[in-house]
Design an enzyme around this catalytic site. Structure first.
Site, PDB file in Angstrom:
ATOM      1  N   TRP A   1      44.626  38.918  34.760  1.00 33.76           N
ATOM      2  CA  TRP A   1      45.281  40.152  35.223  1.00 33.76           C
ATOM      3  C   TRP A   1      46.298  40.672  34.224  1.00 33.76           C
ATOM      4  O   TRP A   1      46.391  41.885  33.989  1.00 33.76           O
ATOM      5  CB  TRP A   1      45.904  39.969  36.597  1.00 33.76           C
ATOM      6  CG  TRP A   1      44.850  39.919  37.666  1.00 33.76           C
ATOM      7  CD1 TRP A   1      44.583  38.861  38.498  1.00 33.76           C
ATOM      8  CD2 TRP A   1      43.887  40.933  37.995  1.00 33.76           C
ATOM      9  NE1 TRP A   1      43.521  39.172  39.325  1.00 33.76           N
ATOM     10  CE2 TRP A   1      43.081  40.427  39.034  1.00 33.76           C
ATOM     11  CE3 TRP A   1      43.631  42.218  37.506  1.00 33.76           C
ATOM     12  CZ2 TRP A   1      42.035  41.170  39.597  1.00 33.76           C
ATOM     13  CZ3 TRP A   1      42.586  42.950  38.064  1.00 33.76           C
ATOM     14  CH2 TRP A   1      41.807  42.428  39.095  1.00 33.76           C
TER      15      TRP A   1
ATOM     16  N   ASP B   1      53.722  42.270  37.719  1.00 35.40           N
ATOM     17  CA  ASP B   1      52.609  42.409  38.652  1.00 35.40           C
ATOM     18  C   ASP B   1      52.654  41.197  39.585  1.00 35.40           C
ATOM     19  O   ASP B   1      52.203  40.111  39.227  1.00 35.40           O
ATOM     20  CB  ASP B   1      51.288  42.457  37.875  1.00 35.40           C
ATOM     21  CG  ASP B   1      50.069  42.465  38.795  1.00 35.40           C
ATOM     22  OD1 ASP B   1      50.250  42.468  40.035  1.00 35.40           O
ATOM     23  OD2 ASP B   1      48.939  42.461  38.272  1.00 35.40           O
TER      24      ASP B   1
ATOM     25  N   LYS C   1      46.432  40.761  49.120  1.00 34.34           N
ATOM     26  CA  LYS C   1      46.570  39.323  48.925  1.00 34.34           C
ATOM     27  C   LYS C   1      47.500  38.743  49.989  1.00 34.34           C
ATOM     28  O   LYS C   1      47.111  37.908  50.775  1.00 34.34           O
ATOM     29  CB  LYS C   1      47.124  39.009  47.527  1.00 34.34           C
ATOM     30  CG  LYS C   1      46.473  39.800  46.396  1.00 34.34           C
ATOM     31  CD  LYS C   1      45.047  39.377  46.131  1.00 34.34           C
ATOM     32  CE  LYS C   1      44.241  40.374  45.308  1.00 34.34           C
ATOM     33  NZ  LYS C   1      44.622  40.546  43.935  1.00 34.34           N
TER      34      LYS C   1
END
Ligand SMILES: *Cc1c(COP(=O)(O)O)cnc(C)c1O
Length: 362
Positions: free
Chosen positions: A103, A174, A198
Site C-alpha cells: 500500500w 494511511d 477494514k
C-alpha cells in the site's frame, strides 16, 4: 446454525451487535418511517448523526482542537491522489514516501502523477525475516514538504509501531487497517486517512483527520470532491455523501465506546494476535516471515511449509466454519485479519483448526 468466523481483510466483519441494530432499524430509522438509506443527508436527523459521529471520533482518538474530521468518498486510493494534489505547491516540490509494502508503494506510485516522490526503502531482511528500520534511520529529505507512510501494511502484515517525530514535516499516514485499533498521538500527524471497510464499517467512506492549518485553497486544480478546504467548508457534504457508510461507521464508534474505548480494544487486539502468532511459531507446519517487533496485530499472514496443501487448507477451513483466510493474490499463503470485531473465540477456533490440519497432513 453454527457461527462462521470471517477473517477477511476488507470488506471485513462487523460486530454482530451492530449488524443486528442495522437490521432492526432498516425499515424505520429514527422513527422517520424510512430507512437511513432513503432520507436526505440534509435532514436534521442525519446531520445529528454526523455531528455525533464526529464527536465520537474525537473522543475515541482524543483529537486536539486544531484538527478537523472530514469524510470523503473513493476509499483510501482517492487519498493517494488527494494528498499530493492538496499539499503540493508546485510539481517540483520534494516529498518523501516511505516504502513498507504494497500500500505504501501504491501511494508513491499514484503520487508520481503529480510530482517526483523520493521513495525511502526501509524494509530490511534479517535472519530471513522482514523488519522495518527505526524511524531515526529513515533517509528523509531535508527539503521535503511532507512524508507519507503506512503504519500497517494490510497485505504484507508488517507494521510500524513507533510514533512519528518529524517536527518540521507534515506527516501523512494511511491508517486504513489500523485506525481505531489502538490509541494514537494525533498531534504528531498532519493528515491521517483511513478507508472504512477494514475497521470502521463498510466500503465507500474514507475518514480524514487533518490539522486545520492545512485546510488551504490548493495551488492547483483539484476536483472539488477531493479538495480538503471545500470538504471542510461544506461539512463534508459538497456532494451527496455515502450515507449508509456514514451510518454504519457511526454505529461502530458507539460500539467502540461501549467496549471501553481504544485502550481496551487495543489490549484485546494484542491478546488475539499474540495467541495466533504463538500458534504459528510453535508449530513447524506453519511460518510467518515478519520480525516480531514489526508484526501486525491486525493482519497476520502465515504460510504452510507444504504450500501444495494451500487449497486443501482453505477447503477444510471453510468446512470448519472459518472463511476469508486466503492470502492476497500478490502474497500467496494465508492471511487472518483480526480487526476489532473479531473475537478471541474466533481466533481460538482458527488455532484449533490449524492444529488439527497439521496433525492430519504432517
Ligand atoms: C485497503 C487499503 C487501501 C485501499 O483502500 P480502497 O478503499 O480500496 O481505496 C489502501 N491502503 C491500505 C493500508 C489499505 O488497507
Amino acid at each position: 446454525m453454527n457461527e462462521i468466523f470471517n477473517f477477511s481483510a476488507g470488506p471485513a466483519m462487523l460486530p454482530k451487535q451492530v449488524l443486528k441494530q442495522i437490521k432492526e432499524e432498516l425499515y424505520n430509522w429514527n422513527n422517520m418511517g424510512a430507512s437511513v438509506m432513503e432520507i436526505s443527508h440534509r435532514s436534521l436527523e442525519f446531520l445529528q448523526l454526523i455531528q455525533d459521529a464526529k464527536k465520537d471520533i474525537c473522543d475515541l482518538l482524543d483529537i486536539p482542537e486544531n484538527y478537523a474530521v472530514l469524510f470523503c468518498h473513493g476509499g483510501a486510493r482517492a487519498q493517494f491522489s488527494a494528498v499530493p494534489m492538496n499539499l503540493l505547491e508546485k510539481s517540483s516540490d520534494n516529498v518523501d514516501y516511505v516504502n513498507t509494502g504494497y500500500w505504501a508503494y501504491s501511494a508513491a506510485t499514484e503520487a508520481k502523477k503529480y510530482c517526483n516522490p523520493h521513495v525511502i526503502n526501509v524494509i530490511k531482511i534479517k535472519n530471513r525475516l522482514y523488519n522495518i528500520q527505526p524511524m531515526s534511520q529513515w533517509n528523509v529529505s531535508t527539503n521535503s514538504i511532507y512524508i507519507h507512510y503506512c503504519p500497517n501494511e494490510t497485505i504484507d502484515g508488517i507494521a510500524v509501531y513507533e510514533t512519528p517525530s518529524f517536527p518540521e514535516k507534515i506527516v501523512v499516514a494511511d491508517c486504513s487497517s489500523t485506525l481505531f485499533s489502538c490509541p494514537i498521538n494525533v498531534s504528531r500527524f498532519g493528515i491521517i486517512y483511513a478507508a472504512a471497510q477494514k475497521n470502521i464499517g463498510i466500503s465507500g467512506l474514507t475518514v480524514i483527520i487533518i490539522r486545520k492549518d492545512l485546510l488551504k485553497e490548493p495551488n492547483r486544480a483539484v476536483p472539488s470532491i477531493l479538495n480538503y478546504k471545500i470538504l471542510f467548508d461544506n461539512g463534508s457534504m459538497f456532494n451527496t455523501p455515502v450515507t449508509m457508510s456514514w451510518y454504519v461507521a457511526s454505529l461502530i464508534f458507539k460500539w467502540l465506546k461501549q467496549q471501553g474505548g481504544l485502550k481496551e480494544v487495543n489490549k484485546r487486539n494484542k491478546e488475539k494476535a499474540a495467541f495466533l502468532y504463538k500458534a504459528i511459531d510453535s508449530n513447524d507446519f506453519y511460518y510467518n516471515n515478519i520480525s516480531p517487533s514489526n508484526r501486525s496485530c491486525m493482519n497476520i499472514p502465515f504460510f504452510l511449509k507444504k504450500n501444495k496443501l494451500n487449497d486443501l487448507f482453505l477447503k477444510e477451513s471453510t468446512r470448519f466454519g472459518l472463511c476469508g483466510l486466503q492470502g492476497h493474490r500478490t502474497a500467496g499463503g494465508m492471511r487472518a485479519s483480526l480487526y476489532n470485531a473479531m473475537t478471541l473465540e474466533g481466533v481460538q477456533k482458527l488455532v484449533e483448526f490449524m492444529q488439527l490440519f497439521s496433525e492430519k497432513y504432517r
